[in-house]
Scaffold this motif. Structure first.
Motif, PDB file in Angstrom:
ATOM      1  N   LEU A  31       0.834  -1.208   0.000  1.00 29.09           N
ATOM      2  CA  LEU A  31       0.000   0.000   0.000  1.00 29.09           C
ATOM      3  C   LEU A  31       0.866   1.254   0.000  1.00 29.09           C
ATOM      4  O   LEU A  31       1.822   1.344   0.781  1.00 29.09           O
ATOM      5  N   GLY A  56       0.830 -10.459   7.228  1.00 29.16           N
ATOM      6  CA  GLY A  56       1.609  -9.994   6.089  1.00 29.16           C
ATOM      7  C   GLY A  56       1.960  -8.519   6.165  1.00 29.16           C
ATOM      8  O   GLY A  56       1.402  -7.697   5.437  1.00 29.16           O
ATOM      9  N   GLU A  77       4.779 -12.571   9.134  1.00 31.20           N
ATOM     10  CA  GLU A  77       5.238 -12.423   7.744  1.00 31.20           C
ATOM     11  C   GLU A  77       5.956 -13.695   7.291  1.00 31.20           C
ATOM     12  O   GLU A  77       6.843 -14.198   7.984  1.00 31.20           O
ATOM     13  N   ASP A 102       4.351 -18.770   8.390  1.00 38.09           N
ATOM     14  CA  ASP A 102       3.187 -18.824   7.502  1.00 38.09           C
ATOM     15  C   ASP A 102       1.952 -18.700   8.392  1.00 38.09           C
ATOM     16  O   ASP A 102       1.775 -19.504   9.322  1.00 38.09           O
ATOM     17  N   ASN A 126      -3.713  -6.091   4.938  1.00 30.54           N
ATOM     18  CA  ASN A 126      -3.846  -6.022   3.490  1.00 30.54           C
ATOM     19  C   ASN A 126      -3.467  -7.438   3.058  1.00 30.54           C
ATOM     20  O   ASN A 126      -2.301  -7.770   2.972  1.00 30.54           O
ATOM     21  N   TYR A 130      -4.162 -14.678  -2.544  1.00 32.63           N
ATOM     22  CA  TYR A 130      -4.248 -16.106  -2.905  1.00 32.63           C
ATOM     23  C   TYR A 130      -4.737 -16.983  -1.751  1.00 32.63           C
ATOM     24  O   TYR A 130      -5.088 -18.143  -1.970  1.00 32.63           O
TER      25      TYR A 130
END
Ligand code: SAM
Length: 288
Positions: A31, A56, A77, A102, A126, A130
């Protein structure tokens, strides 16, 4: 204090300094619009009493905004190339913990326990597009104590979360989200607010966890099995959808009789049923 991220100039500077290469497989679109960032934080209603889980953090853009508003921020992250960058961009904030993992492998209830004494947390992100659905469903189904989830997702997915019967986007995700939460679309966000630009439009959606479920069912698991069965085979009748599902074991006659006792036509399609009707159907079938 270092320069605040969230604008194109400072973001590009950080990326160049570290020679960071965007990885498509991780859904990396950062962003770069301060107005959008401010809107996300405001609509999540983050205060100093809150622990926020950020999924993330990227180079730490939204994390900086969150750190200023929240009591504690825990950011998870996956990309190891981003970890040294986050160490620098977040070095001035002592209320941020970065976890290199993860998100789908993290025990979030345990994080809420460790960092917030088990009290409800807020999730702000954000999201990597996927894995939007597994992240949202995982948060709801794993009984993590949650106040609200405010996330950037693909526009089409945001629409799907708040659609009702009769719309082409109505599906298992709409029903699951609406069973657990009240969805509200906060803003539509065009591709030029990100670097690199995504190929689809985005939207910020806030999901406020219901205190009490909007419908009552005797068997939640059965209700979701029925929902999945009827949307897995969209062009089939509800009766055939349930009959063909490998995890449901009712006879054709039992299904037909449940559908009839709800006052529905025998050839009714699953996508026309409301959440309330799925709850009722689950009750009728488990009572057999
Ligand atoms: N929050 C940053 C921003 O707004 O600029 C980055 C958002 S970017 C759309 C998605 C982020 O999620 C990336 O940093 C990506 O590396 C990370 N990510 C992707 N898959 C992940 C996973 N399974 N677990 C944790 N983080 C993941």
């Amino acid at each position: 204090m270092g320069e605040k991220l969230g604008n194109p100039k400072n973001t590009i500077e950080v990326i160049q300094k570290y020679g960071f290469a965007f990885q498509k497989k991780f859904g990396q679109n950062f962003l770069i619009d301060p107005h959008v960032l401010e809107k996300i934080i405001a609509s999540a209603g983050v205060t100093k009493d809150d622990m926020v889980l950020e999924i993330g953090p990227g180079i730490g853009t939204m994390t900086q905004y969150l750190a200023e508003s929240a009591g504690r921020v825990v950011a998870v992250e996956i990309d190891n190339n981003l970890i040294p960058i986050l160490q620098e961009t977040l070095k001035d904030y002592d209320n941020v913990t970065v976890i290199h993992n993860d998100i789908l492998k993290v025990d979030i209830a345990e994080l809420a326990e460790k960092y917030n004494g088990g009290r409800p947390i807020k999730v702000v992100a954000n999201l990597p597009y996927y894995i939007t659905t597994p992240i949202i469903m995982g948060l709801f189904e794993s009984h993590v104590p949650i106040d609200n989830i405010t996330v950037m997702v693909q526009k089409e997915v945001a629409d799907r979360m708040q659609e009702g019967p009769g719309s082409k986007n109505y599906g298992a995700l709409s029903l699951a989200v609406q069973y657990y939460a009240e969805p509200y679309i906060v803003a539509n966000v065009p591709p030029n607010c990100f670097i690199p630009r995504p190929s689809v439009g985005s939207a910020v959606i806030r999901l406020t966890r219901h205190k009490d479920a909007p419908v009552q069912t005797k068997d939640e698991q059965m209700m979701f099995r029925l929902i999945r069965a009827s949307f897995n085979q969209r062009r089939k009748t509800l009766q055939n959808g349930i009959n063909n599902a490998s995890d449901l074991h009712f006879t054709k006659e039992q299904i037909a009789s449940a559908i009839e006792s709800m006052g529905l036509p025998p050839a009714v399609r699953g996508e026309t049923l409301t959440l309330e009707q799925f709850a009722k159907l689950a009750d009728l079938l488990v009572e057999l």
